[in-house]
Design an enzyme around this catalytic site. Structure first.
Site, PDB file in Angstrom:
ATOM      1  N   ASN A   7       0.868  -1.172   0.000  1.00  0.00           N
ATOM      2  CA  ASN A   7       0.000   0.000   0.000  1.00  0.00           C
ATOM      3  C   ASN A   7       0.906   1.223   0.000  1.00  0.00           C
ATOM      4  O   ASN A   7       1.340   1.702   1.041  1.00  0.00           O
ATOM      5  CB  ASN A   7      -0.899  -0.025   1.248  1.00  0.00           C
ATOM      6  CG  ASN A   7      -1.982   1.031   1.215  1.00  0.00           C
ATOM      7  OD1 ASN A   7      -1.855   2.047   0.544  1.00  0.00           O
ATOM      8  ND2 ASN A   7      -3.044   0.805   1.963  1.00  0.00           N
ATOM      9  N   ARG A  99      -2.404  -1.344  -3.816  1.00  0.00           N
ATOM     10  CA  ARG A  99      -3.398  -0.273  -3.858  1.00  0.00           C
ATOM     11  C   ARG A  99      -2.939   0.732  -4.905  1.00  0.00           C
ATOM     12  O   ARG A  99      -1.803   1.193  -4.886  1.00  0.00           O
ATOM     13  CB  ARG A  99      -3.498   0.424  -2.507  1.00  0.00           C
ATOM     14  CG  ARG A  99      -4.386   1.672  -2.535  1.00  0.00           C
ATOM     15  CD  ARG A  99      -4.313   2.418  -1.215  1.00  0.00           C
ATOM     16  NE  ARG A  99      -5.076   3.643  -1.260  1.00  0.00           N
ATOM     17  CZ  ARG A  99      -4.605   4.846  -0.900  1.00  0.00           C
ATOM     18  NH1 ARG A  99      -3.350   4.949  -0.497  1.00  0.00           N
ATOM     19  NH2 ARG A  99      -5.366   5.900  -0.956  1.00  0.00           N
ATOM     20  N   HIS A 188     -10.979   6.377  -1.746  1.00  0.00           N
ATOM     21  CA  HIS A 188     -11.166   5.525  -0.561  1.00  0.00           C
ATOM     22  C   HIS A 188     -12.082   4.342  -0.860  1.00  0.00           C
ATOM     23  O   HIS A 188     -12.677   3.754   0.047  1.00  0.00           O
ATOM     24  CB  HIS A 188     -11.763   6.306   0.620  1.00  0.00           C
ATOM     25  CG  HIS A 188     -10.857   7.344   1.200  1.00  0.00           C
ATOM     26  ND1 HIS A 188     -11.315   8.562   1.662  1.00  0.00           N
ATOM     27  CD2 HIS A 188      -9.515   7.366   1.383  1.00  0.00           C
ATOM     28  CE1 HIS A 188     -10.300   9.274   2.118  1.00  0.00           C
ATOM     29  NE2 HIS A 188      -9.187   8.564   1.959  1.00  0.00           N
ATOM     30  N   ARG A 249      -6.641  19.278   4.017  1.00  0.00           N
ATOM     31  CA  ARG A 249      -7.327  19.637   2.772  1.00  0.00           C
ATOM     32  C   ARG A 249      -8.590  20.430   3.085  1.00  0.00           C
ATOM     33  O   ARG A 249      -9.274  20.187   4.069  1.00  0.00           O
ATOM     34  CB  ARG A 249      -7.699  18.380   1.977  1.00  0.00           C
ATOM     35  CG  ARG A 249      -6.511  17.571   1.500  1.00  0.00           C
ATOM     36  CD  ARG A 249      -6.988  16.287   0.853  1.00  0.00           C
ATOM     37  NE  ARG A 249      -5.887  15.379   0.571  1.00  0.00           N
ATOM     38  CZ  ARG A 249      -6.003  14.066   0.522  1.00  0.00           C
ATOM     39  NH1 ARG A 249      -7.182  13.488   0.722  1.00  0.00           N
ATOM     40  NH2 ARG A 249      -4.961  13.305   0.255  1.00  0.00           N
ATOM     41  N   GLU A 391      -8.100  -2.289   4.630  1.00  0.00           N
ATOM     42  CA  GLU A 391      -7.808  -2.131   3.208  1.00  0.00           C
ATOM     43  C   GLU A 391      -6.864  -3.221   2.702  1.00  0.00           C
ATOM     44  O   GLU A 391      -7.023  -3.722   1.588  1.00  0.00           O
ATOM     45  CB  GLU A 391      -7.199  -0.755   2.952  1.00  0.00           C
ATOM     46  CG  GLU A 391      -8.181   0.395   3.123  1.00  0.00           C
ATOM     47  CD  GLU A 391      -7.531   1.746   2.906  1.00  0.00           C
ATOM     48  OE1 GLU A 391      -6.429   1.972   3.451  1.00  0.00           O
ATOM     49  OE2 GLU A 391      -8.116   2.576   2.187  1.00  0.00           O
TER      50      GLU A 391
END
Length: 412
Positions: A7, A99, A188, A249, A391
């Protein structure tokens, strides 16, 4: 079967190894037999390597930060050498899953990696310039280290949202922009897909019968409206900057702000830095992007930290309401990722806004660090779940699916 998962981020590389045997594949993650992380962000020119195994062995080292391939190669040596050894050789690895942040409009599901797939990942770097190049470097490093015969799988973060209805992905811009790939993609997706599957399992329901709002709240934040097992709406858009306020962000803003900043003489790079690295909790509070530090500052009476929290909560509530409207109702609200899994006060404040739906949470359950648990009261028509996102396991599952093997964890 042994599946290695990589990842890769812009400044980090998380990896784990699963050891599996043929039988039935579980939804819930088995424990990896080996986990590792490389972090390039702490000291310039230095990579920090941390490794731990299921047997309790731990390795911590600082490495001269050279190429990604060299550091990944050094990390992989800990699989079969020294105190963290869990296999006899790298030849035991059957498949490697990666990923990949952006699959554009071409990849609507995971894919075995080919030359064409690598070219597409490189091409879509124009949409994800920070992440896709790092993802591709990880793929190429594995090719060099393990050889091209070892199967590699790209699991795209955008894929789970790829089947959203057209009305949910098209911006109200001149149509030719859409024809050139400017549209909402969502991100996501690996996390949203995993927690929606896990939610169905915890509720004892068929996923295709549920309406879920999944809330991935970490340093990056996004929501997904999941209906019949598919994402039909999400908050992130053309880039991961869109939607909710996040750690650094801004989330959604009036585009006129960008025009104004350009007129004031800011460059494109400066504007990117403002909205991606200097906004959100960090920008508003002036303290940190970390929710834990924000909560500490609020407890000490810091008004800017309180403002940052209030803005975050307002935006989060508004977007959850929008997701519920897209679904036409909701069966469960799912919290996941670092903030979603750990910020009990935030979960309570969010849920208080939806009491008009009959939603009620059990305060004791909410305050006792729930993991993969329903924290709503028995009489609440809308369930509230806290699920630890996995994940890496979701990526491993895709490796199994694409290599047509059905497996469960082997006893150790």
């Amino acid at each position: 079967m042994k599946i290695l998962v990589l990842n890769a981020g812009s400044s980090s590389q998380k990896s784990c190894l699963y050891s599996l045997k043929e039988e039935a594949l579980p939804v819930q993650s088995p424990k990896p037999i080996w986990e590792a992380q490389i972090d390039w962000s702490h000291h310039e020119g230095v990579a920090e390597l941390k490794v731990k195994t299921i047997h309790g062995a731990v390795l911590k080292e600082e490495l001269n930060a050279q190429s990604r391939q060299e550091t990944v190669e050094y990390m992989l040596k800990s699989l079969w050498q020294g105190e963290t050894k869990v296999i006899d050789s790298l030849a035991e690895i059957d498949c490697v899953g990666h990923r990949v942040v952006h699959g554009g409009d071409k990849y609507k599901e995971s894919s075995l990696i080919t030359k064409e797939v690598k070219e597409a990942i490189a091409d879509f770097a124009k949409f994800a310039p920070v992440h896709n190049p790092a993802n591709l470097q990880g793929i190429e490093a594995i090719e060099q280290i393990l050889g091209e015969k070892v199967a590699q799988v790209a699991v795209f973060d955008t894929a789970f949202h790829a089947k959203m209805p057209e009305a949910a992905i098209v911006y109200a811009l001149p149509y030719e922009f859409y024809e050139h790939g400017i549209r909402r993609y969502g991100f996501h997706g690996i996390s949203h897909q995993y927690v929606s599957q896990r939610a169905a399992q915890l509720l004892g329901k068929d996923l295709t019968s549920l309406k879920l709002v999944t809330c991935h709240l970490g340093n990056g934040c996004s929501l997904a409206a999941v209906k019949n097992g598919h994402s039909i709406d999400t908050t992130m858009g053309f880039t991961p900057t869109a939607g909710l306020m996040m750690g650094t962000r801004s989330g959604d803003i009036d585009p006129g702000i960008i025009i104004d900043l350009l007129r004031r003489g800011h460059t494109g790079e400066q504007i990117d830095d403002i909205f991606n690295r200097r906004s959100g909790f960090l920008g508003l509070s002036g303290i940190s992007a970390d929710m834990r530090k924000i909560e500490e500052a609020i407890a000490q009476g810091n008004t800017r930290a309180q403002l940052a929290y209030n803005v975050y909560l307002h935006i989060l509530r508004s977007f959850i309401g929008a997701m519920i409207a897209s679904l036409g109702g909701v069966d469960a609200l799912v919290f996941t990722a670092g903030v979603g899994e750990n910020a009990a006060n935030l979960r309570a404040d969010v849920c208080a806004s939806f009491e008009f739906l009959g939603l009620k949470i059990d305060e004791e359950k909410n305050n006792h660090r729930p993991v993969d648990q329903d924290i709503s009261t028995p009489d609440s028509p809308v369930k509230v779940l806290v699920i630890h996102t996995q994940e890496d396991w979701a990526i491993a599952q895709e490796c199994v699916r694409l290599t047509q093997l059905s497996v469960i964890p082997s006893p150790l």
